[in-house]
Structure formats: C-alpha cells, structure tokens
Design an enzyme around this catalytic site. Structure first.
Site, PDB file in Angstrom:
ATOM      1  N   CYS A  47       0.952  -0.978   0.004  1.00 41.64           N
ATOM      2  CA  CYS A  47      -0.258  -0.090  -0.187  1.00 41.64           C
ATOM      3  C   CYS A  47       0.909   0.959  -0.268  1.00 41.64           C
ATOM      4  O   CYS A  47       1.710   1.480   1.343  1.00 41.64           O
ATOM      5  CB  CYS A  47      -1.198   0.206   1.388  1.00 41.64           C
ATOM      6  SG  CYS A  47      -1.536   1.448   1.653  1.00 41.64           S
ATOM      7  N   CYS A  50       0.201   4.011   3.210  1.00 42.04           N
ATOM      8  CA  CYS A  50       0.786   2.598   3.910  1.00 42.04           C
ATOM      9  C   CYS A  50       2.033   3.730   4.053  1.00 42.04           C
ATOM     10  O   CYS A  50       2.477   4.279   5.296  1.00 42.04           O
ATOM     11  CB  CYS A  50       0.360   1.976   3.988  1.00 42.04           C
ATOM     12  SG  CYS A  50      -1.673   1.388   4.188  1.00 42.04           S
TER      13      CYS A  50
END
Length: 124
Positions: A47, A50
């Site tokens: 991600c 993230c």
C-alpha cells in the site's frame, strides 16, 4: 530507564520508542489490556499511502508517548483482526480504549493530522 518507566519483572521499557508490531496472537492482549488508549494502524506492505504515512505515524507515536500507545497491524499477515474489525481500505486507524473501538479514520494522515484527530477524540 525509559521516560515511561520499566517493567518490574523483566526491566524492559513499558513504552518503547518504536511503534508496536501486532500479530493475530498479540492483538487482543495489547488492545484489550491497556490503561492508555491504543491507536492501531491497519496497513499492508504493498500500500503506497501506508508507506507514506508510516514515518508520520512513528513521529506522532513519539509525540504522544506515555499518553497513547501506537501499534501497527499488517493486514496481510494478521487477517483475523482485520476481518473482525471490517477493514475495507487501508490505511485505517482505529482508536481503542478499555478494549473497545471508540473511533476510526481511513486514509493517510500526516503527523499533525493524527495529533489533531486524537485531540478531537478527547485524548490529551
């Protein structure tokens, strides 16, 4: 000695400088038994947002040390808690108090936004 004190039994810091990495096995113990609020970042290694948020989350953890316990849970490796809490998008942060979810925020945030969000939830 750490600023948050040390365990009387093992002498390890009660509030280490780093963000706690949770697993399927450790999730309930850490979110359910803490006298302090616990902020968990649900994330995954693939991600992009993230990865962008990770250093911001770590900086916020240092700023809130002793007031909020910061932890991360990799949703790819620990799918039980991710499923239990219905994580549909990442990053998602969930704030736990006394073992219960009290607030949730999805999307990447910077350190100042994380702090502001915590304050808006009554955390001082």
């Amino acid at each position: 000695m750490s600023a948050g004190g040390n365990c009387g039994a093992c002498k390890q810091p009660l509030w280490p400088d780093q963000v706690l990495e949770l697993t399927d096995q450790s999730f309930a113990a850490h979110t359910g038994r803490s006298d302090l609020p616990v902020l968990v970042d649900f994330w995954a290694s693939w991600c992009g947002p993230c990865k962008m948020m990770a250093p911001q989350f770590e900086q916020a953890a240092k700023d809130w040390r002793g007031k909020v316990r910061f932890a991360k849970l990799n949703t790819e490796q620990a799918q039980g808690p991710a499923s239990q809490f219905g994580i549909r998008s990442i990053p998602t942060m969930i704030l736990f108090q006394n073992g219960r979810e009290v607030a949730r925020q999805s999307g990447a945030m910077n350190q100042a936004q994380i702090s502001q969000w915590l304050q808006s939830k009554g955390i001082r």
